[in-house]
Design an enzyme around this catalytic site. Structure first.
Site, PDB file in Angstrom:
ATOM      1  N   CYS A  52      -3.276 108.998 -20.269  1.00 13.69           N
ATOM      2  CA  CYS A  52      -3.997 108.195 -21.276  1.00 13.69           C
ATOM      3  C   CYS A  52      -5.029 107.283 -20.588  1.00 13.69           C
ATOM      4  O   CYS A  52      -4.662 106.426 -19.768  1.00 13.69           O
ATOM      5  CB  CYS A  52      -3.018 107.354 -22.090  1.00 13.69           C
ATOM      6  SG  CYS A  52      -1.605 108.321 -22.692  1.00 13.69           S
TER       7      CYS A  52
ATOM      8  N   CYS B 209      10.726  94.710 -29.798  1.00 11.97           N
ATOM      9  CA  CYS B 209      10.240  96.069 -29.552  1.00 11.97           C
ATOM     10  C   CYS B 209      10.359  96.419 -28.067  1.00 11.97           C
ATOM     11  O   CYS B 209       9.823  95.721 -27.210  1.00 11.97           O
ATOM     12  CB  CYS B 209       8.792  96.171 -30.014  1.00 11.97           C
ATOM     13  SG  CYS B 209       8.126  97.821 -29.733  1.00 11.97           S
TER      14      CYS B 209
ATOM     15  N   CYS C   3      -4.596 103.405 -20.336  1.00 13.22           N
ATOM     16  CA  CYS C   3      -3.294 102.805 -20.032  1.00 13.22           C
ATOM     17  C   CYS C   3      -3.075 102.454 -18.560  1.00 13.22           C
ATOM     18  O   CYS C   3      -3.180 103.310 -17.683  1.00 13.22           O
ATOM     19  CB  CYS C   3      -2.177 103.740 -20.500  1.00 13.22           C
ATOM     20  SG  CYS C   3      -0.552 102.973 -20.304  1.00 13.22           S
TER      21      CYS C   3
HETATM   22  N1  SAM Z   1       4.683 105.754 -23.530  1.00 12.44           N
HETATM   23  C1  SAM Z   1       4.835 105.565 -24.913  1.00 12.44           C
HETATM   24  C2  SAM Z   1       3.686 106.098 -25.726  1.00 12.44           C
HETATM   25  O1  SAM Z   1       2.585 106.251 -25.213  1.00 12.44           O
HETATM   26  O2  SAM Z   1       3.893 106.340 -26.910  1.00 12.44           O
HETATM   27  C3  SAM Z   1       5.085 104.120 -25.302  1.00 12.44           C
HETATM   28  C4  SAM Z   1       4.321 103.010 -24.609  1.00 12.44           C
HETATM   29  S1  SAM Z   1       2.563 103.053 -24.773  1.00 12.44           S
HETATM   30  C5  SAM Z   1       2.056 101.835 -23.613  1.00 12.44           C
HETATM   31  C6  SAM Z   1       2.314 102.332 -26.383  1.00 12.44           C
HETATM   32  C7  SAM Z   1       0.918 102.133 -26.878  1.00 12.44           C
HETATM   33  O3  SAM Z   1       0.297 101.042 -26.195  1.00 12.44           O
HETATM   34  C8  SAM Z   1      -0.088 103.251 -26.708  1.00 12.44           C
HETATM   35  O4  SAM Z   1       0.059 104.271 -27.644  1.00 12.44           O
HETATM   36  C9  SAM Z   1      -1.396 102.520 -26.914  1.00 12.44           C
HETATM   37  O5  SAM Z   1      -1.770 102.540 -28.265  1.00 12.44           O
HETATM   38  C10 SAM Z   1      -1.081 101.082 -26.477  1.00 12.44           C
HETATM   39  N2  SAM Z   1      -1.854 100.702 -25.280  1.00 12.44           N
HETATM   40  C11 SAM Z   1      -1.609 101.088 -24.006  1.00 12.44           C
HETATM   41  N3  SAM Z   1      -2.530 100.580 -23.161  1.00 12.44           N
HETATM   42  C12 SAM Z   1      -3.373  99.841 -23.915  1.00 12.44           C
HETATM   43  C13 SAM Z   1      -4.533  99.078 -23.630  1.00 12.44           C
HETATM   44  N4  SAM Z   1      -5.005  98.985 -22.391  1.00 12.44           N
HETATM   45  N5  SAM Z   1      -5.151  98.440 -24.635  1.00 12.44           N
HETATM   46  C14 SAM Z   1      -4.673  98.540 -25.899  1.00 12.44           C
HETATM   47  N6  SAM Z   1      -3.580  99.248 -26.239  1.00 12.44           N
HETATM   48  C15 SAM Z   1      -2.950  99.901 -25.266  1.00 12.44           C
HETATM   49  C1  DTB Z   2       1.178  98.913 -29.747  1.00  7.08           C
HETATM   50  O1  DTB Z   2       0.510  99.472 -30.636  1.00  7.08           O
HETATM   51  N1  DTB Z   2       0.666  98.055 -28.876  1.00  7.08           N
HETATM   52  C2  DTB Z   2       1.686  97.630 -27.925  1.00  7.08           C
HETATM   53  C3  DTB Z   2       2.964  98.320 -28.478  1.00  7.08           C
HETATM   54  N2  DTB Z   2       2.463  99.130 -29.538  1.00  7.08           N
HETATM   55  C4  DTB Z   2       3.874  99.021 -27.593  1.00  7.08           C
HETATM   56  C5  DTB Z   2       1.359  97.894 -26.516  1.00  7.08           C
HETATM   57  C6  DTB Z   2       0.045  97.276 -26.053  1.00  7.08           C
HETATM   58  C7  DTB Z   2      -0.086  97.516 -24.596  1.00  7.08           C
HETATM   59  C8  DTB Z   2      -1.266  96.842 -24.004  1.00  7.08           C
HETATM   60  C9  DTB Z   2      -1.392  97.132 -22.540  1.00  7.08           C
HETATM   61  C10 DTB Z   2      -0.223  96.657 -21.701  1.00  7.08           C
HETATM   62  O2  DTB Z   2       0.208  95.481 -21.846  1.00  7.08           O
HETATM   63  O3  DTB Z   2       0.191  97.405 -20.823  1.00  7.08           O
HETATM   64 FE1  SF4 Z   3       0.224 107.091 -22.179  1.00  8.74          FE
HETATM   65 FE2  SF4 Z   3       0.730 104.750 -21.079  1.00  8.74          FE
HETATM   66 FE3  SF4 Z   3       2.381 105.659 -22.999  1.00  8.74          FE
HETATM   67 FE4  SF4 Z   3       2.339 106.779 -20.592  1.00  8.74          FE
HETATM   68  S1  SF4 Z   3       2.935 104.660 -21.060  1.00  8.74           S
HETATM   69  S2  SF4 Z   3       2.298 107.839 -22.542  1.00  8.74           S
HETATM   70  S3  SF4 Z   3       0.207 106.634 -19.971  1.00  8.74           S
HETATM   71  S4  SF4 Z   3       0.234 105.119 -23.226  1.00  8.74           S
END
Ligand code: SAM
Ligand code: DTB
Ligand code: SF4
Length: 332
Positions: A71, A111, A74
């Site tokens: 992603c 969460c 991320c």
């Molecule tokens: N790994 C799982 C997944 O991707 O569904 C759960 C954790 S993931 C970090 C959850 C969500 O955090 C992602 O789907 C994304 O929408 C959000 N997210 C991750 N990095 C982000 C960023 N830099 N800015 C905003 N939202 C972010």
């Molecule tokens: C969502 O929509 N936003 C949250 C939660 N679900 C898990 C995560 C935001 C993550 C932002 C980047 C980070 O802190 O790593």
């Molecule tokens: Fe994608 Fe980050 Fe969730 Fe992994 S933790 S699936 S890299 S959003």
């Protein structure tokens, strides 16, 4: 801060038939004069919710870093060098203590997030214990663990999980530019399994990743046309993290972020719309506009998963200044 218990939103979105939204209709909403858009969003909001009550969710990263997905936004992807370490999963006692603290600070929902493509069977054993223990505290539980098999969904349901967070993130047409290691249908399949098991859905996306207005409307259309649409819709403003492919993405005009909240509110009237990531960089004035546009949930606590969130003091002061108060959903 006073707490108000549920008097509004007694009906789950699942009790109402969804209107089908075309992308063009949603784009037309986005292009309304700002005042007209906010007026319509606020009217919709007041039909279903106490406009001054906000739901507080605290996030905890129970397993950080080293994720096998790519992603582009991320910081936890193993494909990017962001300085986030690949840590092992937290133990149950640590997680429960964090939940207790969040509850004492006024959060109603806890969460638990994990940097997984999908959980393994062994991982699930600990997660289930965490869900049960947090639930026993009287908090609403939410987890975000990546893709889920039917077995894993069933186990979470039995453990009493209230919400599962799994974001569509963006429009199908833009998705391939952001993530290549799984496809849109994988995400929809997990949402379908969670929905079928009767666990509440939390699903939203990220704006400010360089998507066009049509693509932003396309994300909202995907969410709003899920039948029924999610009970909880997090709208994240991209947190641009150094070392990720999106570190230099052009910053979204804050008023376009507010518009996205308003359009989510109009198209998903009974959903809890969460003003999610990106609040640390937002002024109080922009956040107030988001609440006016129909946001009624925030992440509360100094940390999101790996990045920062406003201090609780600042949030309490902001809510007080706006005459707003925390809202606790009753269990559905
Ligand atoms: N790994 C799982 C997944 O991707 O569904 C759960 C954790 S993931 C970090 C959850 C969500 O955090 C992602 O789907 C994304 O929408 C959000 N997210 C991750 N990095 C982000 C960023 N830099 N800015 C905003 N939202 C972010
Ligand atoms: C969502 O929509 N936003 C949250 C939660 N679900 C898990 C995560 C935001 C993550 C932002 C980047 C980070 O802190 O790593
Ligand atoms: Fe994608 Fe980050 Fe969730 Fe992994 S933790 S699936 S890299 S959003």
């Amino acid at each position: 801060m006073q707490t108000q218990t549920a008097q509004f939103n007694r009906l789950s979105p699942s009790l109402e038939q969804n209107k089908h939204w075309s992308v063009a209709e949603i784009e037309t909403l986005f292009k309304l004069p700002f005042a007209d858009l906010l007026y319509r969003a606020q009217q919709t909001h007041r039909e279903h919710f106490d406009p001054n009550a906000v739901q507080l969710s605290t996030l905890l990263s129970i397993k950080s870093g080293g994720c096998s997905e790519d992603c582009g936004y991320c910081p936890q992807s193993a494909f990017h060098s962001t300085g986030v370490e690949n840590k092992k999963m937290l133990d149950v006692a640590t997680v429960v203590q964090a939940a207790r603290t969040a509850q004492q600070n006024g959060a109603g929902r806890f969460c638990m997030g994990a940097a997984w493509r999908e959980p393994g069977d062994e991982d699930m054993r600990s997660v289930l214990e965490m869900v049960k223990a947090v639930r026993d505290l009287g908090m609403e539980t939410c987890a975000t663990l990546g893709m889920l098999s039917e077995d894993h969904v069933e186990q979470l349901r039995e453990a009493g999980l209230d919400y599962y967070n799994h974001n569509l993130d963006t429009a199908p047409e833009f998705y391939g530019e952001i993530i290549t290691t799984r496809d849109y249908q994988d995400r929809l399949d997990t949402l379908e399994r969670v929905r079928k098991a009767g666990i509440n859905l939390c699903s939203g996306g990220i704006v400010g990743m360089g998507e066009s207005l049509t693509q932003r409307a396309g994300l909202i259309a995907q969410l709003a046309n899920l039948n029924p649409y999610p009970e909880s819709v997090p709208i994240n403003n991209l947190v641009r993290v150094e070392g990720t492919p999106l570190e230099n993405a052009e910053e979204l005009d804050p008023l376009d972020f507010v518009r996205t909240i308003a359009v989510a509110r109009i198209t998903m009237p009974r959903a809890r719309v969460r003003l999610s990531a990106g609040r640390q960089q937002m002024s109080d004035a922009v956040q107030a506009l988001c609440f006016l546009a129909g946001a009624n949930s925030i992440f509360y606590g100094e940390q999101l998963l790996t990045t920062g969130n406003p201090e609780m003091e600042r949030d309490r002061a902001l809510l007080d200044k706006l005459g707003m108060y925390p809202f606790k959903d009753t269990r559905i």
